[in-house]
Enzyme design. Sequence first.
Site, PDB file in Angstrom:
ATOM      1  N   GLU A  34     -34.055 -32.813  47.165  1.00  0.00           N
ATOM      2  CA  GLU A  34     -32.715 -32.556  47.712  1.00  0.00           C
ATOM      3  C   GLU A  34     -32.061 -33.876  48.090  1.00  0.00           C
ATOM      4  O   GLU A  34     -32.714 -34.760  48.656  1.00  0.00           O
ATOM      5  CB  GLU A  34     -32.867 -31.641  48.941  1.00  0.00           C
ATOM      6  CG  GLU A  34     -31.852 -30.549  49.040  1.00  0.00           C
ATOM      7  CD  GLU A  34     -31.878 -29.563  47.868  1.00  0.00           C
ATOM      8  OE1 GLU A  34     -31.118 -29.773  46.910  1.00  0.00           O
ATOM      9  OE2 GLU A  34     -32.654 -28.592  47.929  1.00  0.00           O
ATOM     10  N   HIS A  35     -30.788 -33.997  47.783  1.00  0.00           N
ATOM     11  CA  HIS A  35     -30.013 -35.227  48.040  1.00  0.00           C
ATOM     12  C   HIS A  35     -30.607 -36.430  47.304  1.00  0.00           C
ATOM     13  O   HIS A  35     -30.432 -37.568  47.740  1.00  0.00           O
ATOM     14  CB  HIS A  35     -29.892 -35.498  49.546  1.00  0.00           C
ATOM     15  CG  HIS A  35     -28.970 -34.537  50.238  1.00  0.00           C
ATOM     16  ND1 HIS A  35     -27.618 -34.766  50.365  1.00  0.00           N
ATOM     17  CD2 HIS A  35     -29.197 -33.312  50.780  1.00  0.00           C
ATOM     18  CE1 HIS A  35     -27.061 -33.731  50.986  1.00  0.00           C
ATOM     19  NE2 HIS A  35     -27.996 -32.827  51.246  1.00  0.00           N
ATOM     20  N   ASP A  37     -30.236 -36.448  43.759  1.00  0.00           N
ATOM     21  CA  ASP A  37     -29.550 -36.567  42.449  1.00  0.00           C
ATOM     22  C   ASP A  37     -28.539 -37.710  42.433  1.00  0.00           C
ATOM     23  O   ASP A  37     -28.506 -38.510  41.497  1.00  0.00           O
ATOM     24  CB  ASP A  37     -28.934 -35.224  41.993  1.00  0.00           C
ATOM     25  CG  ASP A  37     -27.873 -34.643  42.899  1.00  0.00           C
ATOM     26  OD1 ASP A  37     -27.708 -35.122  44.038  1.00  0.00           O
ATOM     27  OD2 ASP A  37     -27.189 -33.688  42.452  1.00  0.00           O
ATOM     28  N   GLY A 124     -25.287 -21.943  49.020  1.00  0.00           N
ATOM     29  CA  GLY A 124     -26.025 -23.097  48.502  1.00  0.00           C
ATOM     30  C   GLY A 124     -26.654 -22.812  47.154  1.00  0.00           C
ATOM     31  O   GLY A 124     -27.606 -23.479  46.756  1.00  0.00           O
ATOM     32  N   SER A 127     -22.158 -21.685  43.486  1.00  0.00           N
ATOM     33  CA  SER A 127     -21.148 -20.879  42.820  1.00  0.00           C
ATOM     34  C   SER A 127     -20.050 -21.787  42.283  1.00  0.00           C
ATOM     35  O   SER A 127     -19.429 -21.485  41.261  1.00  0.00           O
ATOM     36  CB  SER A 127     -20.571 -19.849  43.793  1.00  0.00           C
ATOM     37  OG  SER A 127     -20.144 -20.475  44.976  1.00  0.00           O
ATOM     38  N   SER A 128     -19.822 -22.914  42.943  1.00  0.00           N
ATOM     39  CA  SER A 128     -18.746 -23.798  42.473  1.00  0.00           C
ATOM     40  C   SER A 128     -19.087 -24.421  41.121  1.00  0.00           C
ATOM     41  O   SER A 128     -18.265 -24.437  40.202  1.00  0.00           O
ATOM     42  CB  SER A 128     -18.443 -24.875  43.507  1.00  0.00           C
ATOM     43  OG  SER A 128     -19.616 -25.464  43.976  1.00  0.00           O
ATOM     44  N   ASP A 172     -26.358 -29.605  40.025  1.00  0.00           N
ATOM     45  CA  ASP A 172     -25.892 -28.213  39.958  1.00  0.00           C
ATOM     46  C   ASP A 172     -25.320 -27.888  38.585  1.00  0.00           C
ATOM     47  O   ASP A 172     -25.632 -26.850  37.993  1.00  0.00           O
ATOM     48  CB  ASP A 172     -24.814 -27.954  41.016  1.00  0.00           C
ATOM     49  CG  ASP A 172     -25.307 -28.263  42.412  1.00  0.00           C
ATOM     50  OD1 ASP A 172     -26.531 -28.437  42.580  1.00  0.00           O
ATOM     51  OD2 ASP A 172     -24.479 -28.349  43.326  1.00  0.00           O
ATOM     52  N   TYR A 222     -21.722 -34.428  53.849  1.00  0.00           N
ATOM     53  CA  TYR A 222     -22.370 -34.663  52.552  1.00  0.00           C
ATOM     54  C   TYR A 222     -21.914 -36.017  51.999  1.00  0.00           C
ATOM     55  O   TYR A 222     -22.724 -36.861  51.630  1.00  0.00           O
ATOM     56  CB  TYR A 222     -21.983 -33.537  51.577  1.00  0.00           C
ATOM     57  CG  TYR A 222     -22.607 -33.681  50.213  1.00  0.00           C
ATOM     58  CD1 TYR A 222     -23.801 -33.049  49.908  1.00  0.00           C
ATOM     59  CD2 TYR A 222     -22.012 -34.472  49.231  1.00  0.00           C
ATOM     60  CE1 TYR A 222     -24.385 -33.197  48.660  1.00  0.00           C
ATOM     61  CE2 TYR A 222     -22.589 -34.624  47.982  1.00  0.00           C
ATOM     62  CZ  TYR A 222     -23.771 -33.981  47.700  1.00  0.00           C
ATOM     63  OH  TYR A 222     -24.357 -34.128  46.465  1.00  0.00           O
TER      64      TYR A 222
HETATM   65  C1  GLA Z   1     -25.183 -30.078  46.523  1.00  0.00           C
HETATM   66  C2  GLA Z   1     -24.664 -31.012  45.438  1.00  0.00           C
HETATM   67  C3  GLA Z   1     -25.791 -31.506  44.533  1.00  0.00           C
HETATM   68  C4  GLA Z   1     -26.950 -32.060  45.357  1.00  0.00           C
HETATM   69  C5  GLA Z   1     -27.331 -31.102  46.471  1.00  0.00           C
HETATM   70  C6  GLA Z   1     -28.345 -31.697  47.411  1.00  0.00           C
HETATM   71  O1  GLA Z   1     -25.654 -28.891  45.936  1.00  0.00           O
HETATM   72  O2  GLA Z   1     -23.678 -30.384  44.665  1.00  0.00           O
HETATM   73  O3  GLA Z   1     -25.307 -32.470  43.625  1.00  0.00           O
HETATM   74  O4  GLA Z   1     -26.664 -33.331  45.841  1.00  0.00           O
HETATM   75  O5  GLA Z   1     -26.221 -30.699  47.246  1.00  0.00           O
HETATM   76  O6  GLA Z   1     -29.529 -31.927  46.752  1.00  0.00           O
END
Ligand code: GLA
Length: 387
Positions: A34-35, A37, A124, A127-128, A172, A222
């Site tokens: 997580e975080h 990418d 989380g 959907s976007s 995503d 974020y």
């Molecule tokens: C959101 C972002 C992703 C990623 C995650 C955290 O979903 O859209 O690119 O950074 O948070 O891992």
Amino acid sequence: MTNIRSFSRKPAFFQKNEGTIKVESPGRINLIGEHTDYNDGFVMPTAIDKKIILRFQKNQIENFCRIYSETFSKGFEFHLDKKIEKGSGWENYVLGVVQELLGKNAKLEGFDCIIESKLPVGAGISSSAALECGIASGLNHLFDLGLEDLEIVKLSQKAENDFVGSNCGIMDQYSSVMSKKDHIILLDCRSLEAEYIPAHFQNCKLLLLNTNVSHNLADSDYNSRREECEAAIRIIQKSKPEIRSARDLNFDTLEEFKEELEGKMYERCLYVLKENGRVLEAAKTLKSGNLRDFGKLMYESHEGLQHNYEVSCQELDFLVAFSREKDFIYGSRMMGGGFGGCTINLIEEDKIDAYVEEVSSAYFSKFNIELDAISVRPGEGTKIYKE
Ligand code: GLA
């Protein structure tokens, strides 16, 4: 005068015909990573069996586009040859992609699109990204634009960065488009090399627990986490230009610069460094079928997100802590950007029903909020049909 005009009555314009294209655009989960990418690191996501369905057709009205969401009972219309202005909600994911396509000189014409979503918003599960990639894929097919899947991924991410204003990484959009059924992707977000690992969870299943909270600073927090990582790298680069992102750090280098890194930069980078290591380790444990070890890495990931990266919240922490006492839950962690949304849990299948009941009632007693349980299966990326 503004180009974007909203309407709320269900339009009569959309009748299925031979030229109708249907797109199934899935949400995603992320097992671990997580975080990482946007720090050029590693992630382990996959698309899920829950989707947004979009139907497209040409409307033969020059430059005129109509979009309607069955889910929100709302729509909007706009002209391709007038300025695409930013709106305030879900329309921006559509408009951002259209803007990107126009910027690439894509030959778009008037079209209508009906959207129906089975993805909870703010949970989380992206959907976007599903909406962006669904719009891009649909228009690609409708107008024969000839875009490759990876181009769809990248332009959808760019729409979110530049038009919507969220500085997200590529995870995503990549997983929504590129996933294979019953596989988890081990993705290197720098090279975009992907390994597809069979999703064998033995007697376990993946269960999402949706906190149903979404703390409102999510977007700005974020973006500020990303800035902290990038600022740290700029400091380190002055003497070590070969370090291009947090991905390139090792423990020695990070220690060497500890004093120079301001505020929380050190903690943020330390988290990223450890999380990248955990993802690679997790991939090994999944391949060898050692789910207990996999689960431990999920718990460690959550701790890092809670204490070092500081993107969790009390509702998520409560759920993860609650699961720790249960032997039949191998791992649990917050998933996605954080500050709300879901936890992802690796749990023995036959214990799910009783656990959901127990944890929902404990969660309600503590926060006075209903908890939603969502059982998910690793699914396929974007699918396109002619109707
Ligand atoms: C959101 C972002 C992703 C990623 C995650 C955290 O979903 O859209 O690119 O950074 O948070 O891992």
